[in-house]
Enzyme design. Sequence first.
Site, PDB file in Angstrom:
ATOM      1  N   GLU A   1       0.820  -1.208   0.000  1.00 12.97           N
ATOM      2  CA  GLU A   1       0.000   0.000   0.000  1.00 12.97           C
ATOM      3  C   GLU A   1       0.862   1.269   0.000  1.00 12.97           C
ATOM      4  O   GLU A   1       0.969   1.976   1.002  1.00 12.97           O
ATOM      5  CB  GLU A   1      -0.927  -0.021   1.222  1.00 12.97           C
ATOM      6  CG  GLU A   1      -1.980  -1.100   1.127  1.00 12.97           C
ATOM      7  CD  GLU A   1      -2.435  -1.641   2.477  1.00 12.97           C
ATOM      8  OE1 GLU A   1      -3.233  -2.603   2.467  1.00 12.97           O
ATOM      9  OE2 GLU A   1      -1.980  -1.134   3.527  1.00 12.97           O
TER      10      GLU A   1
ATOM     11  N   GLY B   1       1.872   5.108  -0.696  1.00 15.66           N
ATOM     12  CA  GLY B   1       1.146   6.373  -0.779  1.00 15.66           C
ATOM     13  C   GLY B   1       2.097   7.497  -1.121  1.00 15.66           C
ATOM     14  O   GLY B   1       2.169   7.965  -2.262  1.00 15.66           O
TER      15      GLY B   1
ATOM     16  N   TYR C   1       6.341  17.389  11.807  1.00  9.52           N
ATOM     17  CA  TYR C   1       7.365  16.356  11.733  1.00  9.52           C
ATOM     18  C   TYR C   1       8.788  16.909  11.665  1.00  9.52           C
ATOM     19  O   TYR C   1       9.717  16.141  11.442  1.00  9.52           O
ATOM     20  CB  TYR C   1       7.160  15.494  10.471  1.00  9.52           C
ATOM     21  CG  TYR C   1       5.827  14.835  10.348  1.00  9.52           C
ATOM     22  CD1 TYR C   1       5.332  14.010  11.364  1.00  9.52           C
ATOM     23  CD2 TYR C   1       5.052  15.000   9.210  1.00  9.52           C
ATOM     24  CE1 TYR C   1       4.107  13.385  11.238  1.00  9.52           C
ATOM     25  CE2 TYR C   1       3.825  14.371   9.071  1.00  9.52           C
ATOM     26  CZ  TYR C   1       3.363  13.573  10.097  1.00  9.52           C
ATOM     27  OH  TYR C   1       2.150  12.952   9.967  1.00  9.52           O
TER      28      TYR C   1
ATOM     29  N   CYS D   1       0.191  33.289  13.751  1.00 11.24           N
ATOM     30  CA  CYS D   1       0.647  33.719  15.075  1.00 11.24           C
ATOM     31  C   CYS D   1       1.029  32.518  15.946  1.00 11.24           C
ATOM     32  O   CYS D   1       0.377  32.218  16.963  1.00 11.24           O
ATOM     33  CB  CYS D   1      -0.426  34.571  15.746  1.00 11.24           C
ATOM     34  SG  CYS D   1      -0.649  36.153  14.932  1.00 11.24           S
ATOM     35  N   GLU D   2       2.048  31.803  15.514  1.00  9.00           N
ATOM     36  CA  GLU D   2       2.629  30.684  16.235  1.00  9.00           C
ATOM     37  C   GLU D   2       4.123  30.653  15.933  1.00  9.00           C
ATOM     38  O   GLU D   2       4.527  30.827  14.782  1.00  9.00           O
ATOM     39  CB  GLU D   2       2.017  29.342  15.781  1.00  9.00           C
ATOM     40  CG  GLU D   2       0.550  29.156  16.030  1.00  9.00           C
ATOM     41  CD  GLU D   2       0.249  28.732  17.463  1.00  9.00           C
ATOM     42  OE1 GLU D   2       1.192  28.423  18.219  1.00  9.00           O
ATOM     43  OE2 GLU D   2      -0.945  28.715  17.809  1.00  9.00           O
TER      44      GLU D   2
END
Length: 441
Positions: free
Chosen positions: A293, A295, A336, A363-364
Amino acid sequence: MTQLPPQLHYLHHDQLSTLCLENVSIKQLATQVDTPFYCYSKAGLVNNISACKAAFEPENIHIHYAMKANSNLSLLRIVAEQGLGVDIVSIGEMQRALNAGFNAQDIVFSGVGKTTSELTAALRAGVGQFNVESKEELSALISVTSECQQSVSALIRVNPEITVDTHKNITTGAKGNKFGVSFNDVLPMLAAAKQSPFLNINGLAMHIGSQIHSVAPYLDAIAKIRALLNRLEAQDYPLTHLDLGGGFGIQYRDNQALNKTDSTAAQHYLTFADFANAIKSALPDWQGRLSVEPGRSLVADIGVMVSEITYRKESQPTPFLVLDAAMNDLMRPALYQANHALIPVQQPRSSLLTQYDIVGPVCESTDTFAKSVQLSSELTAGELMCFLDAGAYCAVMSNSYNSRTIIAEVLVDDNQAHVIREPITQTDLMAFEQHRRLAKI
């Protein structure tokens, strides 16, 4: 310099070099689609699928695209047209898969938290395979099949407890992960399923994580599962299906590698054929069905995200490039600590470089794409930039944090470009926030 994806290149014209995806100018495209936006290459997707099929199909290994990597309907339709099956993890993904033209029998339903309503809907739609991840889910599936009086095929997903050298947030087959069941749980689950006239458990499934760059963990996991299969067969439970998951790693280009000109920039990344050969070497006498599978490995390098520099903000010790893209558009760096190479859409005339921190307007503090990146000293407000390898786990994770627009997606096919997801504006989203009277409870 590290090679760009084959579908991405600079076209030299009137003493300037401008970035093109296939035969479409990114600069020209940005006059028609508001930045930031995602852009994908159809040729890149078809070529990746062809390479995947060439590796696995001669070994009789079935391929199901893990659509959580990118579930845009236009891309799904291309995957379906190429003859692949699909792996889903929600009923919403099932609806998309069916809409895109996948046959229900070619759908594998994975996921650790399938609800009773999802199991029922998938059963009634005719989904071909359920990957069961717990004793509790098995009980729910037995009840649903009994209520619907409908037979279904399923595999038990086991946790092989394999340590993988990847980011902690994308490991799925280590001890303590939420996915799958322990080897000791398999036999009682098979015994329980045997009491159901509708549920057929015909194999085992596994998935050990994403961004795997070595066949060693696959070989270890397969060896453990093969030993389990032998024990089960000795206890009168012969199983004929093995679903080995995906997680095949890709080369994410970063600016450090792009700026290298010597051989240290080159690394060996495993191909589909490497994984196919490893699987067959681990199962030389296997006569049953095998499936994988993939991706990310099919869609990551077909996509870019285009953004405009809003400000070049002078600062010490490092100036900032403030983009109009933000972490809500591209979550992977915040989630990540991922690196995506950032290149200018128009190549600068000068070779002089400056170190920048690349940030967005949200705003981070985590709205930071990269730190201390070497880019042209000429960069300034209004210039277009392009993030590479943005086809997987990027647009599907985009959101409207800070009440920002969910950005457009564009598909390039040779010299044609098509908007395949319109921008979702705050006007669109506010329409869902109107008062609605509920019936008295």
